[in-house]
Each structure stands twice: as structure tokens, then as C-alpha cells.
Design a protein around this motif. Sequence first.
Motif, PDB file in Angstrom:
ATOM      1  N   LYS A  19       0.851  -1.206   0.000  1.00  0.00           N
ATOM      2  CA  LYS A  19       0.000   0.000   0.000  1.00  0.00           C
ATOM      3  C   LYS A  19       0.879   1.246   0.000  1.00  0.00           C
ATOM      4  N   VAL A  20       1.979   1.178   0.750  1.00  0.00           N
ATOM      5  CA  VAL A  20       2.856   2.355   0.825  1.00  0.00           C
ATOM      6  C   VAL A  20       3.381   2.656  -0.566  1.00  0.00           C
ATOM      7  N   GLU A  21       3.872   1.580  -1.247  1.00  0.00           N
ATOM      8  CA  GLU A  21       4.439   1.827  -2.578  1.00  0.00           C
ATOM      9  C   GLU A  21       3.361   2.362  -3.515  1.00  0.00           C
ATOM     10  N   GLU A  22       2.127   1.859  -3.325  1.00  0.00           N
ATOM     11  CA  GLU A  22       1.036   2.324  -4.199  1.00  0.00           C
ATOM     12  C   GLU A  22       0.858   3.837  -4.083  1.00  0.00           C
ATOM     13  N   GLU A  39      13.310  13.732  -9.592  1.00  0.00           N
ATOM     14  CA  GLU A  39      14.750  13.512  -9.626  1.00  0.00           C
ATOM     15  C   GLU A  39      15.163  12.391  -8.692  1.00  0.00           C
ATOM     16  N   TYR A  40      14.521  12.356  -7.498  1.00  0.00           N
ATOM     17  CA  TYR A  40      15.062  11.424  -6.493  1.00  0.00           C
ATOM     18  C   TYR A  40      13.936  11.021  -5.582  1.00  0.00           C
ATOM     19  N   HIS A  41      13.866   9.717  -5.265  1.00  0.00           N
ATOM     20  CA  HIS A  41      12.863   9.282  -4.278  1.00  0.00           C
ATOM     21  C   HIS A  41      13.578   8.487  -3.200  1.00  0.00           C
ATOM     22  N   GLU A  42      13.181   8.679  -1.962  1.00  0.00           N
ATOM     23  CA  GLU A  42      13.863   7.986  -0.865  1.00  0.00           C
ATOM     24  C   GLU A  42      12.827   7.707   0.214  1.00  0.00           C
ATOM     25  N   SER A  43      12.869   6.474   0.773  1.00  0.00           N
ATOM     26  CA  SER A  43      11.911   6.205   1.849  1.00  0.00           C
ATOM     27  C   SER A  43      12.706   5.882   3.103  1.00  0.00           C
ATOM     28  N   GLY A  59       5.288   6.190  11.746  1.00  0.00           N
ATOM     29  CA  GLY A  59       4.782   6.522  10.412  1.00  0.00           C
ATOM     30  C   GLY A  59       5.835   6.208   9.375  1.00  0.00           C
ATOM     31  N   TYR A  60       5.373   5.992   8.120  1.00  0.00           N
ATOM     32  CA  TYR A  60       6.307   5.764   7.008  1.00  0.00           C
ATOM     33  C   TYR A  60       6.691   7.118   6.449  1.00  0.00           C
ATOM     34  N   TYR A  61       7.998   7.415   6.472  1.00  0.00           N
ATOM     35  CA  TYR A  61       8.467   8.694   5.925  1.00  0.00           C
ATOM     36  C   TYR A  61       8.879   8.479   4.475  1.00  0.00           C
ATOM     37  N   GLU A  62       8.444   9.408   3.584  1.00  0.00           N
ATOM     38  CA  GLU A  62       8.847   9.332   2.170  1.00  0.00           C
ATOM     39  C   GLU A  62       9.370  10.700   1.765  1.00  0.00           C
ATOM     40  N   LEU A  63      10.378  10.672   0.905  1.00  0.00           N
ATOM     41  CA  LEU A  63      10.920  11.952   0.407  1.00  0.00           C
ATOM     42  C   LEU A  63      10.969  11.898  -1.107  1.00  0.00           C
ATOM     43  N   ILE A  64      10.455  12.950  -1.767  1.00  0.00           N
ATOM     44  CA  ILE A  64      10.511  13.018  -3.245  1.00  0.00           C
ATOM     45  C   ILE A  64      11.089  14.380  -3.622  1.00  0.00           C
ATOM     46  N   GLN A  65      12.117  14.318  -4.459  1.00  0.00           N
ATOM     47  CA  GLN A  65      12.678  15.586  -4.930  1.00  0.00           C
ATOM     48  C   GLN A  65      12.361  15.696  -6.414  1.00  0.00           C
ATOM     49  N   PHE A  66      11.748  16.805  -6.811  1.00  0.00           N
ATOM     50  CA  PHE A  66      11.394  16.907  -8.228  1.00  0.00           C
ATOM     51  C   PHE A  66      11.676  18.315  -8.738  1.00  0.00           C
ATOM     52  N   GLU A  91      -6.381  10.190   2.672  1.00  0.00           N
ATOM     53  CA  GLU A  91      -6.420  10.077   4.129  1.00  0.00           C
ATOM     54  C   GLU A  91      -5.256   9.212   4.625  1.00  0.00           C
ATOM     55  N   LYS A  92      -4.534   8.542   3.699  1.00  0.00           N
ATOM     56  CA  LYS A  92      -3.392   7.739   4.186  1.00  0.00           C
ATOM     57  C   LYS A  92      -2.246   8.637   4.604  1.00  0.00           C
ATOM     58  N   VAL A  93      -2.171   9.841   3.975  1.00  0.00           N
ATOM     59  CA  VAL A  93      -1.058  10.748   4.284  1.00  0.00           C
ATOM     60  C   VAL A  93      -1.452  11.570   5.508  1.00  0.00           C
ATOM     61  N   ILE A  94      -0.665  11.448   6.619  1.00  0.00           N
ATOM     62  CA  ILE A  94      -1.081  12.199   7.804  1.00  0.00           C
ATOM     63  C   ILE A  94      -0.336  13.523   7.905  1.00  0.00           C
ATOM     64  N   ARG A  95       0.829  13.681   7.241  1.00  0.00           N
ATOM     65  CA  ARG A  95       1.535  14.960   7.361  1.00  0.00           C
ATOM     66  C   ARG A  95       2.377  15.134   6.109  1.00  0.00           C
ATOM     67  N   PHE A  96       2.393  16.339   5.541  1.00  0.00           N
ATOM     68  CA  PHE A  96       3.219  16.534   4.336  1.00  0.00           C
ATOM     69  C   PHE A  96       3.805  17.927   4.366  1.00  0.00           C
ATOM     70  N   LEU A  97       4.923  18.113   3.625  1.00  0.00           N
ATOM     71  CA  LEU A  97       5.563  19.434   3.584  1.00  0.00           C
ATOM     72  C   LEU A  97       6.302  19.539   2.264  1.00  0.00           C
ATOM     73  N   THR A  98       5.963  20.546   1.444  1.00  0.00           N
ATOM     74  CA  THR A  98       6.733  20.758   0.203  1.00  0.00           C
ATOM     75  C   THR A  98       7.573  22.015   0.376  1.00  0.00           C
TER      76      THR A  98
END
Lengths: 126, 99
Positions: A19-22, A39-43, A59-66, A91-98
Motif C-alpha cells: 500500500k505504501v508503494e502504491e 529527480e530522487y525518491h527515498e523512503s 509513520g512511514y516517511y517518504e521523500l521526493i525531490q522533483f 487520508e493515508k497521508v497524515i503529514r506533508f511538507l513541500t
Amino acid sequence: MKRHYETVFILTPVLSQIKVEETVEKIQNFLKEKNAMVEYHESWGLKKLAYSINNKTTGYYELIQFQIDYTKASKNKNIISDLDLNFKRDEKVIRFLTVKLDKYALVYAKNRIQKIKSFKIDNYDR
Amino acid sequence: MIDDLDLLQHSNQGEEIRYLAPIKIEDKPREKYCLFQKYGIKYVDYKNPTFLVKFINMQGKILPRCITGTSLKYQRRVAKAVKRARHLAILPFLGDDLK
């Protein structure tokens, strides 16, 4: 002119790995549609939160650089606001920051990627 | 060696053996410097808690410039990075023993 962004978001720990990868795939496809180049994805995997967010402590932390090229057609006007809207609705994402990366941040990010690649660790756990 | 001291003490009961007073070393006031200018760090990363912990105290509050000695330009960046880290639950808003 090109602008570099970096989003970090946290997913609820209840999800299975697939589900996380989805959800990450969904976000990346959304970005590709708006012809933003990922450019870069990191979990960072399952990490303990410093304080509980809607009574979840990990929580599962994900980082995407674009990167967005604004010189192209004017249609990619409000990518970031759409991206944030996308995060809010999910609703799966509980916190985000761009965050917009200025030139110092960009240099820092590049060095960090090289350092991680040299370590050959997939999710770089602090 | 100790016996001689003992002997000495008994021999002249009169005047005491005056021990050397510990030399008062008043430490030179450590002059504070801006970490960022000295080591040429240009960007404060909000994802790296081990670095940000230097700038917050035990309760998780941001330390003022007069204590850490950082210049105004980089203190603002540190404050912004700490607030972002708090938003992403990397740093707590109020912790009890952070160090």
C-alpha cells in the motif's frame, strides 16, 4: 526557468508495504502528468514520530525531490497547490511538507544523494 | 615519603605545615563564534535532527543567539528549519530530555 522542490510526507503505519508503494506511485504519476521531472525518491521506512499525530506514534516517511520547468507551456501553473490538494484528500497521508530548494539547498541535496549512494543503503536511516 | 611527612608533622608540633592553596584558575571567557560562518555551512537541513539538536535546549525550545553565538542571518534559517522539523514530527514541540 527550472525550480527544484522537495516534498516529505508521512503515511499512517497501518498500511502494508504494498500500500505504501502504491501511494508513492500515485504521487509520482501525478507529478509525471504535470510534466514535473522526479529527480530522487527515498523512503526512510517506519520511524518513530516525535509526538503522536492523531494518536499514531510511528509513520512511514517518504521523500521526493522533483523539478518543474516553468518555461514550457503555461499549463503547469499551479502544480504545487494541486499536489498539496492531492495530499489533503488522501487520508493515508497524515503529514506533508513541500519546500522550494534554493541554490544552497540544491547543492546540499546533491551531496546528500551521492553520500547515500556511496553507502549503498536503500533507505538511509538516521 | 608519607612517613617523612608524618615525622615532620610530629617533630615540629608548633607551626603547621601550610599546604599550597589551589591556584585559582579563572577560565578565559570562551568567545562565541558563528558555526555557519566558521565552517562555511550555507544550508540548514530540516531533515537532520542530530545537527538541529545543537540549537535547541532540553525542553526543545530554540536557543537564543546570545547563547549559541550564531549570526542573525543563520539564526533565522535555523529557526525556520527547526519549525519545519517540528511540523514533520522529527523534533518534538516540547520534549523533556532531548540532549
